[in-house]
Design a protein around this motif. Sequence first.
Motif, PDB file in Angstrom:
ATOM      1  N   TRP A 122       0.828  -1.208   0.000  1.00 56.06           N
ATOM      2  CA  TRP A 122       0.000   0.000   0.000  1.00 56.06           C
ATOM      3  C   TRP A 122       0.861   1.256   0.000  1.00 56.06           C
ATOM      4  O   TRP A 122       0.546   2.246  -0.666  1.00 56.06           O
ATOM      5  N   SER A 123       1.957   1.225   0.739  1.00 56.25           N
ATOM      6  CA  SER A 123       2.863   2.376   0.782  1.00 56.25           C
ATOM      7  C   SER A 123       3.510   2.606  -0.581  1.00 56.25           C
ATOM      8  O   SER A 123       3.576   3.743  -1.070  1.00 56.25           O
ATOM      9  N   ALA A 124       3.978   1.540  -1.200  1.00 60.50           N
ATOM     10  CA  ALA A 124       4.572   1.653  -2.539  1.00 60.50           C
ATOM     11  C   ALA A 124       3.536   2.138  -3.548  1.00 60.50           C
ATOM     12  O   ALA A 124       3.850   2.959  -4.430  1.00 60.50           O
ATOM     13  N   GLY A 125       2.304   1.684  -3.398  1.00 66.22           N
ATOM     14  CA  GLY A 125       1.234   2.154  -4.278  1.00 66.22           C
ATOM     15  C   GLY A 125       0.983   3.643  -4.120  1.00 66.22           C
ATOM     16  O   GLY A 125       0.801   4.366  -5.104  1.00 66.22           O
ATOM     17  N   GLY A 126       0.976   4.114  -2.880  1.00 63.53           N
ATOM     18  CA  GLY A 126       0.795   5.544  -2.632  1.00 63.53           C
ATOM     19  C   GLY A 126       1.923   6.374  -3.192  1.00 63.53           C
ATOM     20  O   GLY A 126       1.706   7.450  -3.764  1.00 63.53           O
ATOM     21  N   ILE A 127       3.140   5.850  -3.059  1.00 62.97           N
ATOM     22  CA  ILE A 127       4.291   6.563  -3.620  1.00 62.97           C
ATOM     23  C   ILE A 127       4.200   6.582  -5.142  1.00 62.97           C
ATOM     24  O   ILE A 127       4.463   7.608  -5.775  1.00 62.97           O
ATOM     25  N   ALA A 128       3.810   5.461  -5.732  1.00 68.92           N
ATOM     26  CA  ALA A 128       3.649   5.430  -7.189  1.00 68.92           C
ATOM     27  C   ALA A 128       2.583   6.421  -7.648  1.00 68.92           C
ATOM     28  O   ALA A 128       2.740   7.069  -8.688  1.00 68.92           O
ATOM     29  N   LEU A 129       1.511   6.576  -6.868  1.00 68.02           N
ATOM     30  CA  LEU A 129       0.486   7.563  -7.203  1.00 68.02           C
ATOM     31  C   LEU A 129       1.050   8.976  -7.200  1.00 68.02           C
ATOM     32  O   LEU A 129       0.512   9.867  -7.859  1.00 68.02           O
ATOM     33  N   GLY A 130       2.134   9.171  -6.457  1.00 61.76           N
ATOM     34  CA  GLY A 130       2.779  10.482  -6.418  1.00 61.76           C
ATOM     35  C   GLY A 130       3.231  10.953  -7.784  1.00 61.76           C
ATOM     36  O   GLY A 130       3.470  12.147  -7.991  1.00 61.76           O
ATOM     37  N   ALA A 131       3.331  10.046  -8.729  1.00 56.99           N
ATOM     38  CA  ALA A 131       3.712  10.425 -10.098  1.00 56.99           C
ATOM     39  C   ALA A 131       2.612  11.221 -10.788  1.00 56.99           C
ATOM     40  O   ALA A 131       2.870  11.864 -11.806  1.00 56.99           O
ATOM     41  N   LEU A 132       1.408  11.189 -10.223  1.00 52.69           N
ATOM     42  CA  LEU A 132       0.303  11.972 -10.787  1.00 52.69           C
ATOM     43  C   LEU A 132       0.406  13.401 -10.256  1.00 52.69           C
ATOM     44  O   LEU A 132      -0.135  13.734  -9.203  1.00 52.69           O
ATOM     45  N   ASN A 133       1.142  14.204 -10.969  1.00 55.71           N
ATOM     46  CA  ASN A 133       1.376  15.596 -10.600  1.00 55.71           C
ATOM     47  C   ASN A 133       1.826  16.336 -11.855  1.00 55.71           C
ATOM     48  O   ASN A 133       2.116  15.713 -12.873  1.00 55.71           O
ATOM     49  N   PRO A 134       1.913  17.656 -11.808  1.00 53.74           N
ATOM     50  CA  PRO A 134       2.322  18.401 -13.011  1.00 53.74           C
ATOM     51  C   PRO A 134       3.721  18.054 -13.522  1.00 53.74           C
ATOM     52  O   PRO A 134       3.991  18.155 -14.717  1.00 53.74           O
ATOM     53  N   ILE A 135       4.603  17.616 -12.659  1.00 52.91           N
ATOM     54  CA  ILE A 135       5.968  17.264 -13.061  1.00 52.91           C
ATOM     55  C   ILE A 135       6.023  15.846 -13.622  1.00 52.91           C
ATOM     56  O   ILE A 135       6.872  15.517 -14.427  1.00 52.91           O
ATOM     57  N   GLY A 136       5.109  15.001 -13.166  1.00 51.90           N
ATOM     58  CA  GLY A 136       5.067  13.625 -13.629  1.00 51.90           C
ATOM     59  C   GLY A 136       5.966  12.710 -12.821  1.00 51.90           C
ATOM     60  O   GLY A 136       6.353  13.034 -11.697  1.00 51.90           O
ATOM     61  N   PRO A 137       6.329  11.567 -13.382  1.00 53.24           N
ATOM     62  CA  PRO A 137       7.111  10.570 -12.649  1.00 53.24           C
ATOM     63  C   PRO A 137       8.510  11.044 -12.233  1.00 53.24           C
ATOM     64  O   PRO A 137       9.123  10.433 -11.371  1.00 53.24           O
ATOM     65  N   ARG A 138       8.989  12.118 -12.842  1.00 53.92           N
ATOM     66  CA  ARG A 138      10.321  12.623 -12.458  1.00 53.92           C
ATOM     67  C   ARG A 138      10.391  12.956 -10.971  1.00 53.92           C
ATOM     68  O   ARG A 138      11.448  12.880 -10.361  1.00 53.92           O
ATOM     69  N   LEU A 139       9.242  13.316 -10.394  1.00 53.35           N
ATOM     70  CA  LEU A 139       9.226  13.662  -8.972  1.00 53.35           C
ATOM     71  C   LEU A 139       9.620  12.475  -8.095  1.00 53.35           C
ATOM     72  O   LEU A 139      10.194  12.646  -7.028  1.00 53.35           O
ATOM     73  N   LEU A 140       9.344  11.266  -8.571  1.00 53.18           N
ATOM     74  CA  LEU A 140       9.732  10.075  -7.818  1.00 53.18           C
ATOM     75  C   LEU A 140      11.244   9.906  -7.751  1.00 53.18           C
ATOM     76  O   LEU A 140      11.761   9.234  -6.863  1.00 53.18           O
ATOM     77  N   LEU A 141      11.951  10.516  -8.677  1.00 50.46           N
ATOM     78  CA  LEU A 141      13.414  10.424  -8.703  1.00 50.46           C
ATOM     79  C   LEU A 141      14.078  11.560  -7.933  1.00 50.46           C
ATOM     80  O   LEU A 141      15.298  11.606  -7.840  1.00 50.46           O
ATOM     81  N   PHE A 142      13.287  12.463  -7.387  1.00 49.72           N
ATOM     82  CA  PHE A 142      13.840  13.616  -6.678  1.00 49.72           C
ATOM     83  C   PHE A 142      14.818  13.235  -5.562  1.00 49.72           C
ATOM     84  O   PHE A 142      15.882  13.845  -5.452  1.00 49.72           O
ATOM     85  N   PRO A 143      14.526  12.217  -4.733  1.00 50.30           N
ATOM     86  CA  PRO A 143      15.513  11.857  -3.701  1.00 50.30           C
ATOM     87  C   PRO A 143      16.872  11.460  -4.281  1.00 50.30           C
ATOM     88  O   PRO A 143      17.910  11.736  -3.687  1.00 50.30           O
ATOM     89  N   LEU A 144      16.884  10.832  -5.452  1.00 50.12           N
ATOM     90  CA  LEU A 144      18.157  10.497  -6.089  1.00 50.12           C
ATOM     91  C   LEU A 144      18.885  11.753  -6.554  1.00 50.12           C
ATOM     92  O   LEU A 144      20.111  11.826  -6.509  1.00 50.12           O
ATOM     93  N   THR A 145      18.114  12.746  -6.996  1.00 50.90           N
ATOM     94  CA  THR A 145      18.702  14.038  -7.365  1.00 50.90           C
ATOM     95  C   THR A 145      19.375  14.669  -6.161  1.00 50.90           C
ATOM     96  O   THR A 145      20.451  15.252  -6.270  1.00 50.90           O
ATOM     97  N   LEU A 146      18.741  14.537  -5.002  1.00 48.33           N
ATOM     98  CA  LEU A 146      19.326  15.077  -3.776  1.00 48.33           C
ATOM     99  C   LEU A 146      20.690  14.461  -3.494  1.00 48.33           C
ATOM    100  O   LEU A 146      21.621  15.155  -3.094  1.00 48.33           O
ATOM    101  N   LEU A 147      20.785  13.156  -3.696  1.00 50.71           N
ATOM    102  CA  LEU A 147      22.049  12.481  -3.425  1.00 50.71           C
ATOM    103  C   LEU A 147      23.160  12.948  -4.357  1.00 50.71           C
ATOM    104  O   LEU A 147      24.326  12.965  -3.984  1.00 50.71           O
ATOM    105  N   SER A 148      22.803  13.344  -5.568  1.00 48.70           N
ATOM    106  CA  SER A 148      23.821  13.770  -6.526  1.00 48.70           C
ATOM    107  C   SER A 148      24.184  15.245  -6.375  1.00 48.70           C
ATOM    108  O   SER A 148      25.155  15.694  -6.966  1.00 48.70           O
ATOM    109  N   LYS A 149      23.433  15.996  -5.588  1.00 49.27           N
ATOM    110  CA  LYS A 149      23.685  17.427  -5.421  1.00 49.27           C
ATOM    111  C   LYS A 149      23.897  17.774  -3.955  1.00 49.27           C
ATOM    112  O   LYS A 149      23.319  18.724  -3.442  1.00 49.27           O
ATOM    113  N   THR A 150      24.745  17.028  -3.292  1.00 47.78           N
ATOM    114  CA  THR A 150      24.929  17.224  -1.861  1.00 47.78           C
ATOM    115  C   THR A 150      25.467  18.606  -1.523  1.00 47.78           C
ATOM    116  O   THR A 150      25.138  19.151  -0.475  1.00 47.78           O
ATOM    117  N   ASP A 151      26.279  19.192  -2.388  1.00 52.03           N
ATOM    118  CA  ASP A 151      26.806  20.532  -2.103  1.00 52.03           C
ATOM    119  C   ASP A 151      25.692  21.563  -2.036  1.00 52.03           C
ATOM    120  O   ASP A 151      25.709  22.457  -1.185  1.00 52.03           O
TER     121      ASP A 151
END
Length: 180
Positions: A84-113
């Motif tokens: 259910w938690s994974a399903g809710g997170i997957a639903l998070g892709a329904l937004n103006p930005i789209g599924p890219r928002l699901l990758l945001f935490p990975l973006t954080l890891l690459s931009k630590t500075d």
Amino acid sequence: ALSPLLILGALVSGRPLLFGLLGFVLTFLAADGRLDPRWLLPVGWVWVNTHGSFPFALLLVAVLAVGQRLDAGRWGREPRVLAWSAGGIALGALNPIGPRLLLFPLTLLSKTDAFRAIVEWRAPTYELWHTYAVLALLLVAVLALSRRPSWRDGSVLVVFAGLFVIGAMAMVMYVFFAVL
């Protein structure tokens, strides 16, 4: 119960982290059987769309599941909660930005500075009282665990205490978790 709330008040700002904390607590309540896991669908959607800490939901439930398996020799409710938690997170892709928002935490890891200025992502400096208060809570948790050993509780304690050492974001979530 008052001391964790005081610590939390010192740590939490009015930014979207509050949505992450709420999502974390609701996920824990679902895994603990105190909330219907179907609520994690809207919780996950809101969490993804407000704060990048949503992967902590999956980590928490996975750690609880492994601990439950080690304690009881069988899976508990955690796999269902994880779905259910994974399903809710997957639903998070329904937004103006789209599924890219699901990758945001990975973006954080690459931009630590770029994120060093964000308080929640800094490692604790042991200069402020609330850091020592969290250490005191960790000690209380270890003592409580020694009185009633449990892989489920112990695994959560080890993982989130380890995250505490890495950064204050995990410290805030651990303090909130300790309130429960």
